[in-house]
Design an enzyme around this catalytic site. Structure first.
Site, PDB file in Angstrom:
ATOM      1  CB  ILE A  94      -0.993   0.017   1.186  1.00 35.70           C
ATOM      2  CG1 ILE A  94      -0.280  -0.175   2.528  1.00 35.70           C
ATOM      3  CG2 ILE A  94      -2.068  -1.022   1.006  1.00 35.70           C
ATOM      4  CD1 ILE A  94      -1.225  -0.158   3.719  1.00 35.70           C
ATOM      5  CG  ASP A  95       0.074   4.117  -2.896  1.00 30.55           C
ATOM      6  OD1 ASP A  95       0.766   3.258  -3.469  1.00 30.55           O
ATOM      7  OD2 ASP A  95      -0.963   4.606  -3.384  1.00 30.55           O
ATOM      8  CE  LYS A  96       6.467   9.238   3.080  1.00 26.84           C
ATOM      9  NZ  LYS A  96       7.368  10.329   2.615  1.00 26.84           N
TER      10      LYS A  96
END
EC number: 5.4.99.-
Length: 305
Positions: free
Chosen positions: A138-140
């Site tokens: 999952i994105d930062k």
């Protein structure tokens, strides 16, 4: 030294795809793993490179070069992380907003992987030194539930479930604008943006991407939605919602240039993750509450509406 395995095709196997044939012959290797080895030219037929859809012939000699696992060299760091579940095969974590999942160029410390290397004795080696154990990301600036594999067996089984679209992934997102329909499905292919290579976009020759969304609450100028991933492309929810005209609040890449809530990133939370345990065959489901910043923003929008 890599391990070399050799197989000779007999008449009763003629006509099978090579990836199917090898997944039947090699018990500890998934079909997706075999396809990756074929892409890397580690699997050959009669000393020649082939593709995954190659139909094997009688008398074919297949050689499989299994790379030796690389010893992990990323530094273990004592970083506090929220572990929701752990056993000998998997660890499920609640990743905070702002934490990168794995090291990358120019960012080799402070990641989830650095933290896990301190807390777990082993992580799967399939994705190499930089991404040990990482089956999905999952994105930062996206928070929420993530499962990590502690060994190659677990990694292969989880990766196969993701490929077959059987993993349950439910996100909560806050969009710009008021969505009129109560629910919908966005079935549009996603690929690398033709000009801005660090961005993704809906493009004709991209990979199929499907997002199902349902409106949870409407506010004066925003909408709270539940998004369910059928596929898992990079930035999928962010790209799809922006494509239909409702980008995520706080999204620095696909959202509005003028941000009114001063967020540190997109308002997106991976709330629910469900999958079949690779060892026991039991269905497991995990959830995490909305982080404080997200919940506070919702309460603010309710007061403003």
């Amino acid at each position: 030294m890599a391990e070399i395995r050799t197989f000779l095709v007999e008449s009763n196997d003629v006509g099978k795809r090579i990836d199917v044939f090898l997944s039947e012959k090699i018990e500890d290797m998934s079909r997706s793993r075999i396809q990756k080895l074929i892409e890397d030219n580690k699997i050959k037929v009669n000393a020649k490179e082939i593709k995954s859809n190659y139909k094997i012939k009688n008398g074919d000699e297949i050689t499989v070069e299994v790379p030796k696992p690389v010893m992990l060299q990323i530094q273990a760091e004592d970083i506090d992380i929220d572990i929701l579940y752990e056993d000998d095969d998997i660890v499920v974590v609640n990743k905070p907003q702002g934490m990168v999942v794995h090291p990358a160029a120019g960012n080799y410390t402070g990641t989830l992987v650095n933290a896990l290397l301190k807390k777990c004795r082993t992580l799967s080696s399939i994705n190499g030194v930089i991404r040990p154990g990482i089956v999905h990301r999952i994105d930062k600036d996206t928070s929420g539930v993530l499962v990590v594999a502690k060994n190659d067996y677990a990694h292969q089984h989880l990766a196969e479930q993701i490929k077959e679209h059987t993993v349950k992934r439910v996100y909560i997102a806050l969009t710009e604008g008021v969505i009129k329909q109560d629910q919908g499905t966005i079935d549009k292919p996603i690929g690398r943006h033709p000009i801005h290579r660090k961005k993704m976009a809906v493009i004709e020759n991209g990979k199929r991407a499907v997002t199902h969304f349902k409106v949870l609450e409407r506010y004066k100028e925003n909408t709270l939605v539940e998004a369910r991933l059928e596929t898992g492309r990079t930035h999928q929810i962010r790209v799809h919602m922006a494509y239909i005209g409702y980008p995520l609040v706080g999204d620095p890449v696909y959202g509005f240039k003028k941000q009114k809530f001063n967020l540190k990133g997109q308002a997106l939370h991976a709330m629910v993750l469900g999958f079949i345990h690779p060892r026991t065959g039991e269905y497991m489901e995990f959830s995490s509450p909305l982080p404080d910043y997200f919940q506070n923003l919702i309460e603010k929008l309710r007061r403003m509406s």
